[in-house]
Design an enzyme around this catalytic site. Structure first.
Site, mmCIF file in Angstrom:
data_model
loop_
_atom_site.group_PDB
_atom_site.id
_atom_site.type_symbol
_atom_site.label_atom_id
_atom_site.label_comp_id
_atom_site.label_asym_id
_atom_site.label_seq_id
_atom_site.Cartn_x
_atom_site.Cartn_y
_atom_site.Cartn_z
ATOM 1 N N GLU A 89 1.930 -11.033 8.194
ATOM 2 C CA GLU A 89 0.828 -10.852 6.849
ATOM 3 C C GLU A 89 0.685 -11.512 6.202
ATOM 4 O O GLU A 89 -0.484 -11.350 5.176
ATOM 5 C CB GLU A 89 2.927 -9.672 6.441
ATOM 6 C CG GLU A 89 3.167 -8.496 7.125
ATOM 7 C CD GLU A 89 4.685 -8.583 6.808
ATOM 8 O OE1 GLU A 89 5.068 -8.741 5.511
ATOM 9 O OE2 GLU A 89 5.127 -7.278 6.768
ATOM 10 N N ASP A 143 5.131 -14.579 0.239
ATOM 11 C CA ASP A 143 5.305 -12.892 0.423
ATOM 12 C C ASP A 143 6.452 -12.142 -0.015
ATOM 13 O O ASP A 143 7.468 -12.963 0.970
ATOM 14 C CB ASP A 143 4.783 -12.563 1.466
ATOM 15 C CG ASP A 143 4.389 -11.041 2.446
ATOM 16 O OD1 ASP A 143 4.431 -10.314 1.367
ATOM 17 O OD2 ASP A 143 4.208 -10.854 3.278
ATOM 18 N N ASP A 171 -0.681 -2.223 7.613
ATOM 19 C CA ASP A 171 1.024 -2.640 7.114
ATOM 20 C C ASP A 171 2.241 -1.977 7.078
ATOM 21 O O ASP A 171 2.161 -1.130 6.219
ATOM 22 C CB ASP A 171 0.258 -3.248 5.020
ATOM 23 C CG ASP A 171 1.684 -3.905 4.388
ATOM 24 O OD1 ASP A 171 2.434 -4.176 5.402
ATOM 25 O OD2 ASP A 171 0.858 -3.988 3.629
#
Length: 511
Positions: free
Chosen positions: A148, A171, A8
């Site tokens: 993501e 998100d 990430d």
């Protein structure tokens, strides 16, 4: 079997994860014992310090610390200057990737060569390619670039099999915002709709706190803060800390020492006075209400895009550290009629990427799931109609990947024209002026022998792989001639710069 990890790569914090021997994803702690590493780099070639030390160095040597480069990934010609030396966002990102991978290797006791790297769902092709290049520059075989929100839903949904349902992923990260609706079935995960803003995130909430502090000083103490990079860096760290504390407290004090010049008999001297500013949660929510409203507007746009209402959404999943703010949960509860889920907001993206990596390397400990990827933005070419240049969209957004599409009927506009220029655009607007960075690719097709205008029959084909990488082909159907281009960031950057950065990284000492 070689281990593959999920990374990430965040605007403010990054994390790396893998699956254990039982197929369960786990975030690998760094040398400080933390699951996330600040995406900050202290630059002093050949030394590059990544993480908490670099973040704290913003207060002592701010001119050498680089932050927030994710917002500039894939931006043509954007460079960061440190001590008269320039660095691309891809290079800085590769330093961050190499650091987190090095620490993961130390923790696991083995070499890591393969990875899946996450990006915001609303990233453009150039931004995705920049991320891919950063991973490759760091020495990794990048198996896939994954969105993501898809990674977060994969982490959440893989252990919660049941009835088919739609999940909305909200998100809100440190520098980007994404909202995605995914359909989860027993053995598949597919995107229905996506939206977002790559320039909206927790940093913007921090900026408002900093503005609030300056306003308070002006109104209550009667003076302006003087330009001071070290003080600005200190206030940014304290603003982020205050934002975090307001999640569980009704108000927080922010204290610091402000520099002020005082007149003396012989001139002036610097003095530092202690300042205390009180920030309540109510005031914080007031000064950032428009930012939250922007996320709400994007939420509604995504639902409209998918022809959905909140009744069609079974669960709302909060991702990203900034989604912990009470105002976010209250807004989502008001809109959906149910409390959103907070499922490891700081870790679930890396965990989902690790699951995707394990699936790609055929790790038998992980239960097979079909993860559907889609094209984030429409692809089209510039055409001339009635004297006006417009974008003709060939492949619409949300088309499942991989995909290919061909459209014919294009031709020349001038008698005897010996070549046509093909300009490729990514996005939904029909007006080329709506694209500040212009086309994502340009190439020419030979249309000899010369023919009258409108006579050649030209077709354009787009081919997109699972990562969204694009090959464009233009073909003269009459002569069989064709020309093609692969849309990639590396093709837009100077080869010598890419080679120079690879050499620079090979000589780097990263700590």
């Amino acid at each position: 079997m070689a281990r593959a990890v999920g990374i990430d790569l965040g605007t403010t914090y990054s994390a790396v994860a893998c699956v254990d021997e039982y197929g369960k994803p786990m975030v690998i702690k760094n040398a400080d014992g933390q699951t996330t590493t600040p995406s900050a780099v202290f630059v002093d070639p050949p030394n590059y310090v990544v993480g908490e030390v670099a973040l704290q160095s913003t207060m002592t040597d701010p001119g050498k610390v680089v932050q927030f480069v994710k917002r500039f990934m894939g931006v043509p010609d954007y460079r960061v200057m440190v001590n008269d030396q320039t660095f691309s966002p891809e290079f800085i990102s590769s330093v961050i990737i190499r650091k987190v991978v090095q620490e993961a290797e130390e923790a696991l006791g083995e070499r890591i060569q393969q990875a899946v790297i996450t990006v915001p769902a609303y990233f453009t092709e150039s931004q995705r390619q920049a991320t891919y290049e950063a991973g490759a520059l760091a020495g990794l075989n990048v198996l896939r670039i994954i969105n993501e929100p898809t990674a977060a839903a994969l982490s959440y949904g893989i252990s919660r099999r049941g009835r088919p349902r739609n999940i909305l992923v909200y998100d809100l990260g440190g520098g980007t915002f994404d909202v995605t609706v995914l359909a989860i079935d027993n053995d598949s995960l597919n995107v229905i709709a996506i939206g977002g803003d790559p320039h909206l995130g927790g940093k913007d909430w921090d900026d408002r706190i900093m503005n609030f502090i300056e306003d308070e000083l002006r109104e209550k103490f009667g003076y302006e803060l003087e330009p001071d990079p070290s003080l600005e860096a200190e206030l940014r760290l304290k603003a982020e800390a205050a934002k975090r504390q307001l999640t569980g407290r009704p108000s927080v004090p922010i204290t610091f020492k402000a520099k002020r010049q005082l007149a003396t008999g012989t001139g002036s001297m610097d003095t530092f006075i202690p300042v205390r500013v009180e920030l309540s949660r109510e005031k914080f929510e007031e000064i950032t209400s428009d930012l939250l409203s922007r996320t709400e507007m994007l939420l509604e746009n995504v639902l409209n895009q998918g022809n959905l209402t909140w009744d069609d959404i079974s669960e709302t999943l909060c991702v990203g550290g900034s989604s912990r703010m009470p105002m976010v949960r209250e807004m989502l509860t008001r809109l959906s009629g149910r409390r959103p889920l907070l499922h490891d907001p700081d870790e679930c993206v890396a965990k989902g990427a690790a699951l995707q990596a394990a699936l790609l390397v055929k790790d038998e400990t992980v239960e097979e799931v079909n993860v559907g990827h889609v094209l984030a933005h429409s692809l089209g070419v510039a055409t001339v109609k009635n004297g006006r240049t417009l974008i003709d969209h060939i492949i619409p957004a949300l088309t499942p990947l991989p995909c290919s599409q061909t459209r014919g009927g294009y031709t020349t506009t001038i008698d005897g024209q010996e070549k046509v220029q093909v300009r490729i655009y990514e996005g939904e607007a029909a007006d080329p002026q709506a694209y500040p960075n212009g086309p994502i690719g340009v190439f020419n097709l030979d249309t000899t022998p010369p023919r009258p205008a409108g006579r050649p029959n030209i077709a354009v084909e787009f081919r997109c792989d699972e990562n969204g990488r694009i090959i464009a082909v233009a073909r003269d159907s009459d002569t069989g001639r064709e020309s093609r281009v692969m849309i990639s960031l590396a093709g837009e950057r100077d080869d010598s710069e890419v080679e120079e950065e690879a050499l620079l990284l090979s000589q780097a000492i990263i700590s």
